[in-house]
Structures are given as structure tokens and as C-alpha cells.
Design an enzyme around this catalytic site. Structure first.
Site, mmCIF file in Angstrom:
data_model
loop_
_atom_site.group_PDB
_atom_site.id
_atom_site.type_symbol
_atom_site.label_atom_id
_atom_site.label_comp_id
_atom_site.label_asym_id
_atom_site.label_seq_id
_atom_site.Cartn_x
_atom_site.Cartn_y
_atom_site.Cartn_z
ATOM 1 N N TYR A 221 33.882 -6.451 -1.506
ATOM 2 C CA TYR A 221 32.935 -6.996 -2.484
ATOM 3 C C TYR A 221 32.077 -5.933 -3.178
ATOM 4 O O TYR A 221 31.566 -5.009 -2.550
ATOM 5 C CB TYR A 221 32.019 -8.003 -1.787
ATOM 6 N N HIS A 250 19.725 4.317 -11.647
ATOM 7 C CA HIS A 250 19.970 2.870 -11.554
ATOM 8 C C HIS A 250 19.166 2.172 -12.661
ATOM 9 O O HIS A 250 18.175 1.502 -12.390
ATOM 10 C CB HIS A 250 19.523 2.406 -10.164
ATOM 11 N N CYS A 274 16.359 -7.298 -9.432
ATOM 12 C CA CYS A 274 14.971 -7.314 -9.885
ATOM 13 C C CYS A 274 14.843 -7.300 -11.405
ATOM 14 O O CYS A 274 13.787 -6.969 -11.938
ATOM 15 C CB CYS A 274 14.200 -6.158 -9.266
ATOM 16 N N ARG A 389 27.945 -13.466 -8.094
ATOM 17 C CA ARG A 389 27.950 -12.607 -9.283
ATOM 18 C C ARG A 389 28.963 -13.070 -10.316
ATOM 19 O O ARG A 389 29.991 -13.662 -9.982
ATOM 20 C CB ARG A 389 28.325 -11.176 -8.877
#
Ligand code: GTP
Ligand code: SPV
Ligand code: MN
Length: 610
Positions: A221, A250, A274, A389
């Protein structure tokens, strides 16, 4: 060890790159798959692999009208997120790994994993995926080759990266590449039936920074298995950036155009789950402002000849958190998905073969949940895993900026750091200068989310939102950030300005004080005003913070008192932060740049903490 009698395809290969061929042969002989397939990245290949996955029960084809060419996958319930405890930085010297990563000596890890890999692809197909992170026409294209025994990984990599024949051709016979080995770790004995989601209870996600190699075992995954993403583009690339003077971060990348047509590019680092994808695709609620998307998760940033910092998105797809995504919060993600060609993993499926997840309007009367069980609105469990996702081509994003594919990247005007904090951190603050901004990033804190296995909602330091992704010692990483602040050729004034945001501050009753999503455009507007020397602010102990009257709140239906609470810098809350920051900095010993201790001292002085 000799190869078994036959590995179909071992001697047929569409390249004559000697190092690549030697590596593929070596891995084939070690893992002993039934056959080898070199991926070409074609539509035919996608059609064939997805059809095979449907037959195997690993994918379900969704409604061809509502979800054209799209599929639903469910993982093993134990394989749902990144496994930080099982992620290793195997630097030669343990001191190059640092206290925030797991370490094992490279020789020890290779010995251990070689035994895990031995025969691990038995009964399976081994796929070879040539890929390129970032545009293929870059001056130095960043090649990788993933070997995997998962067709789901191949299909996902086709969405997430530039991959296939044209990459292999561009590699020629000599191009350098990052070898990335992946196995689900579930060999099949003769006659043994496969399961829909093969994986292993033994998991290792290992990185060898000196030799730029990735070895992943046991998980199928996300960031554990799509090795171009976190493993290459952050952990390995951060080491390349340290050595070569650039940054692998990131961060989302967005283009913001004001009503006068002036453009600013903004990069923003928020921890996993976030808000990066949402901000990258934001639909502004203030008239005349426009946001376009360049990237939603990773930015590679280098200095241009003009001394500005230029960002490139190395990825080619979106691997976005599903729950919470809907027409109200992120309409551009919904439009991207409506165009089809997407994989949905661990969301719920409707009876008419569409998808559904928490946050997507009213729940249907019946669903098949991410476990494959019946689900109704009375159910006491969520229908979709919190880290479920969608995986979709970025080219389907209706607000994709045309520059997304420019190998030179875009010049960044502002960097936002942000976290998920119920208290303390104001909605937005501007750092006084680069070093103060690095201090904000280095002390960034956030509540843990479902994007990684482990407890959710615990506040931890997540420096630059990179805690799980820095491929070396975090103290050295801070030093690298400080050094970047010197700019090139005395052009430090061309560096982006740094801001710290928190969309997640809450009132006493748990309500969000700030409405977030499209309304975040109001904060972006203030950021741009500050860049242009406008925009009011007060100087607080933690930086420049707007007052409610400094934000454009026209048409916003939120009590001003809540806005004021969202913006408040409370000395008691910040004083309580100090021991945590001190403890955090102490971890890094003499690797922590002294200027960050000076920043902490200055903060203490401003707070009157002794
Ligand atoms: P990764 O892909 O894990 O790196 O996550 P991300 O940073 O891209 O986060 P994403 O944008 O997918 O958002 C994660 C969750 O936060 C989703 O459930 C969103 O609905 C929610 N979220 C995003 N932006 C906001 C916001 O401004 N306010 C609030 N309250 N929630 C938000
Ligand atoms: C994250 O966790 O930050 C992600 C998802 O973007 S994963 O690809 O699994 O790392
Ligand atoms: Mn991410």
C-alpha cells in the site's frame, strides 16, 4: 544460487543498459518469479493488468458511466498505511541516520532482507517499471526502476509517475537510476490460490542513502510500495539534495493569481493528512483570486540562475485522502475523479458501483464497506478507512497550471509550514526572517493522523512535515535549511518568505474556529499582501500575526470572536510549548545548529520565560 529451470522472459528485454540488466537478472534469480514483464506504460498494458486484477478479485470495475475506467480495491485489513516503525535509513554510519529514524547497518539489513526476498516471488510475475520523477526533458532526468511482484503497484505507478518505454529509451545504456525493489512477500506454492491483497506480516521499508537504493518488503500500500513517492522523492532525494545543494520537501505547489493578474507561486508543507491536496486545489471564496495546481505532495526546490528558489513536482498523479473530499470541500478533486482513470482503495462501494466515503454528502442506505461487509447508516463503524485514498492522473485536474510540466520549475515566493493543532498555533504568522522561519519549521508540531499506522491525535514534532521522510540526520537537515538561507551569490533577499499556518485550531466545544478549505484563500491573500509590503500585522512573540481587520473577511459567515480566537497568540500556551521544544532540540546534541538555540532563547525572552 542458480536460477530455477525457467523464468519466462529472463532473456527478452527492451533495453541493453548493462547495469539495469544485471540488476534485473540478479533479482530474478534471487526472488524466482514465474515470469518477467517489462512495463511499457501503454494503455493496453493498463487494460490488461486491470482486467487481470479484476479476475483475481483484487479490483472491482466501477460503473463505466459514473466512473469510467476506474476501479475499487480493498487491502488486507493489516495493510492500510505507511509503517513508520518498519521504515529504516541504513546509512553506513549510524550518526548519519539520526535520532528520528530507525537504523540498521546496510550489510546487516541486506543480509536479513536477502533471505526474505529469496524465492519470495514464486508463483508470481515480476514487473520491471522504468520511471522518471519529474519531467523527462529535465537537464538531468531523475530515473528510477521499480521491480515489483504487484500488478496493483504497476497500475498505481502508471498514474503516479512518468513511466514506461519512453523512460527506458531516454535512459539509454548509461543513465544512472535508483533501483527500487518491492515485493509483497507472499510467494505462492504450486496450486495455491492467491488472495485479493497479498502481503506479509513481516515488513521492511529500507533505504540505503549512500548507494541510493530502496528495498521494500511485505506491504502493498501507498508510500510503502509506490517507491517513486516517499522512498525516492523524499528519503533518497533529501540525501541527494543535502549533497548537491537543493531541497526535497513534503510540499504542495500552487499558483496564485490576484485580481490584477499578478502571479505568486507558493509551496506549503503540512504533515500527512493535514491539508496539502486540499490547499493545492483550492477554489477561492474571494472574488477575482485564482488558484492553479502544480503539485499536492512533493516539491524539489533548487536555486535558479536569478537566485530564486524554483520548485518542481516530481510526481505525475494524486494519491489523495478520500474521507472529507466532496463537492463542498474540494470540488476540483471531485472533477479530477469524475474524469475516470482512477483507483480507489479502502473506500466504500455503492450498490450501483460508485464509490462513497465519510464526508461525501448523505450516506446511501446500503454500502459495501472497506472490509467488504454490508454497511448501513446505522452501522457504528466508518464505511471507509480513514486513510482510504484516490489515485488519479494530475493531468485530469481542471485547474492544473500549464507550468506543472516545466523542468525549470516555478519561482517560489512564499513557503507555508502548517500543522494540525487544536490549540496554541495561530491561524497564520509570518516569520521575521529565514532563520526564524527555519525555527518555525524545525519546531512544527502536529497531531498524528491515520496516514501512518499507530495512535491518532497525539501531538508530535514533525519538522518541516518531514519527520518520517528525512533520509538522514535531522540536525544535519536543519543545518542544510539554514545554509540554503544564504542563497546564491548574495541573493538571499530573493528567498521565499516563510509563514506558519494552522487551519485546525478549535474552540472550547471542539468546533473549528476557522472554516478552512476555500476560505483559506483569505489567508493566502494576506500572505501575498505581506510579500508586497502591504497587509497589516502585529508583532507577537512568534512572528507577525494579522488582526481580524487585517484579513479580508468579506462575506464570511463566522463570528469575529472566533476569528480572533483563531489568531490569538496566548503566552500561557506558548510558555507550555517551551519545555517540549527544548526536549526536542536536545535530541540532536551538537548537530543542532546553534542559531536554532538562539531562536529559542529569543522566543523565551519575548515570552518572559527564564
Ligand atoms: P497526505 O496525502 O497524507 O500527505 O495528506 P494531505 O496533506 O494532502 O491532506 P489532505 O488535503 O488530503 O487533507 C486531509 C484531511 O484534512 C481531509 O480529510 C481534509 O478534508 C481535511 N482538511 C483539509 N484542509 C482542511 C481545512 O482547511 N480545514 C479542515 N477543517 N480540514 C481540512
Ligand atoms: C503521506 O502519508 O504523506 C502520503 C500518503 O502522501 S503515502 O503515499 O502513503 O505516503
Ligand atoms: Mn503526503
Amino acid at each position: 544460487m542458480t536460477a530455477p529451470a525457467v523464468i519466462a522472459g529472463l532473456d527478452q528485454h527492451p533495453t541493453s543498459h548493462p547495469r539495469l540488466l544485471a540488476w534485473v537478472r540478479q533479482i530474478a534469480e534471487l526472488t524466482t518469479p514465474d515470469s518477467i514483464v517489462w512495463c511499457d506504460g501503454s494503455e493496453d498494458e493498463w487494460t490488461r493488468l486491470t482486467a487481470e486484477l479484476v479476475t483475481a478479485g483484487s479490483l472491482v470495475r466501477l460503473d463505466p458511466v459514473k466512473r469510467p475506467n476506474s476501479f475499487w480495491a480493498r487491502t488486507d485489513p493489516s495493510d492500510v498505511a505507511r509503517v513508520e516503525e518498519r521504515t529504516f535509513i541504513c546509512s553506513v554510519d549510524e550518526a548519519d541516520c539520526g535520532p528520528t529514524n530507525n537504523w540498521m547497518a546496510p550489510s546487516e539489513m541486506k543480509q536479513l532482507m536477502t533471505e526474505l526476498y529469496r524465492g519470495c516471488m514464486r508463483g508470481r510475475t515480476m514487473y520491471v517499471i522504468p520511471f522518471c520523477m519529474g519531467p523527462l526533458d529535465a537537464e538531468n532526468p531523475m530515473f528510477g526502476v521499480e521491480i515489483t511482484d504487484s500488478a496493483y503497484v504497476v497500475a498505481s505507478m502508471r498514474i503516479m509517475t512518468r513511466m514506461g518505454t519512453n523512460v527506458l529509451e531516454a535512459m539509454g545504456e548509461t543513465a544512472d537510476f535508483v533501483p527500487a525493489l518491492h515485493s509483497v512477500g507472499a510467494p505462492l506454492e504450486p496450486g495455491q490460490a492467491d488472495v485479493p491483497w497479498p502481503c506479509s506480516t513481516t515488513k521492511y521499508i529500507s533505504h540505503f542513502p549512500e548507494t541510493r537504493e530502496i528495498w521494500s518488503f511485505g506491504s502493498g500500500y501507498g508510500g510503502n510500495s509506490l517507491l517513486g513517492k516517499k522512498c525516492y522523492s523524499l528519503r533518497i532525494a533529501s540525501v541527494m539534495g543535502r549533497d548537491e545543494g537543493w531541497l526535497a520537501e513534503h510540499m504542495l505547489i500552487l499558483k496564485l493569481t490576484n485580481p490584477a493578474g499578478k502571479v505568486h507561486y507558493i509551496a506549503a508543507a503540512f504533515p500527512s493528512a493535514c491539508g496539502k491536496t486540499n490547499l493545492a486545489m483550492l477554489e477561492p471564496t474571494i472574488p477575482g483570486w485564482k488558484v492553479e495546481t502544480l503539485g499536492d505532495d512533493i516539491a524539489w526546490m533548487r536555486f535558479g540562475d536569478d537566485g530564486r528558489l524554483y520548485a518542481v513536482n516530481p510526481e505525475y498523479g494524486l494519491f489523495g485522502v478520500a474521507p472529507g473530499t466532496d463537492w463542498k470541500t474540494n470540488p476540483n478533486a471531485m472533477r479530477t475523479l469524475a474524469a475516470g482513470n482512477s483507483l480507489f482503495t479502502n473506500v466504500a462501494r455503492t450498490d450501483d458501483n460508485d464509490i462513497w466515503w465519510e464526508g461525501m454528502g448523505e450516506p446511501p442506505a446500503h454500502l459495501t464497506d472497506w472490509h467488504g461487509d454490508d454497511w448501513t447508516p446505522d452501522s457504528d463503524q466508518v464505511s471507509s478507512h480513514p486513510n482510504s485514498r484516490f489515485c488519479a492522473p494530475i493531468t485530469q485536474c481542471p485547474i492544473l497550471a500549464p507550468e506543472y510540466d516545466d523542468p525549470r520549475g516555478v519561482p517560489i515566493s512564499a513557503i507555508l509550514f502548517g500543522g494540525r493543532r487544536k490549540t496554541t498555533i495561530p491561524l497564520v504568522s509570518q516569520s521575521r526572517d529565514w532563520v526564524h522561519g527555519v525555527f518555525q519549521g524545525a519546531t512544527l508540531s502536529s497531531e498524528t493522523t491515520a496516514a501512518a499506522v499507530g495512535q491518532v491525535g497525539v501531538v508530535r514534532r514533525d519538522p518541516m512535515a518531514m519527520l518520517p521522510f528525512i533520509g538522514y540526520h535531522a540536525g544535519d537537515y536543519f543545518r542544510h535549511w539554514i545554509a540554503m538561507g544564504k542563497g546564491v551569490d548574495g541573493n538571499a533577499d530573493k528567498l521565499p518568505s516563510i509563514f506558519y499556518v494552522n487551519w485546525f485550531r478549535r474552540g472550547d466545544d471542539g468546533r473549528f474556529l476557522w472554516p478552512g478549505f476555500g476560505e483559506n484563500s483569505r489567508v493566502l491573500k494576506w500572505v501575498v499582501e505581506r510579500l508586497e509590503g502591504e497587509g497589516g500585522a502585529i508583532e507577537t512573540p512568534v512572528g507577525f500575526v494579522p488582526r481580524a481587520q487585517d484579513l479580508d473577511l468579506t462575506g464570511l459567515d463566522v463570528p469575529t470572536a472566533d476569528i480572533e480566537l483563531a489568531l490569538e497568540v496566548r503566552p500561557d500556551e506558548w510558555t507550555a510549548e517551551i519545555p517540549q521544544i527544548t526536549e526536542w532540540f536536545d535530541k540532536f546534541g551538537d548537530k543542532l545548529p546553534a542559531v536554532l538555540w538562539s531562536e529559542l532563547d529569543a522566543l523565551k525572552a519575548r515570552l518572559n520565560v527564564t
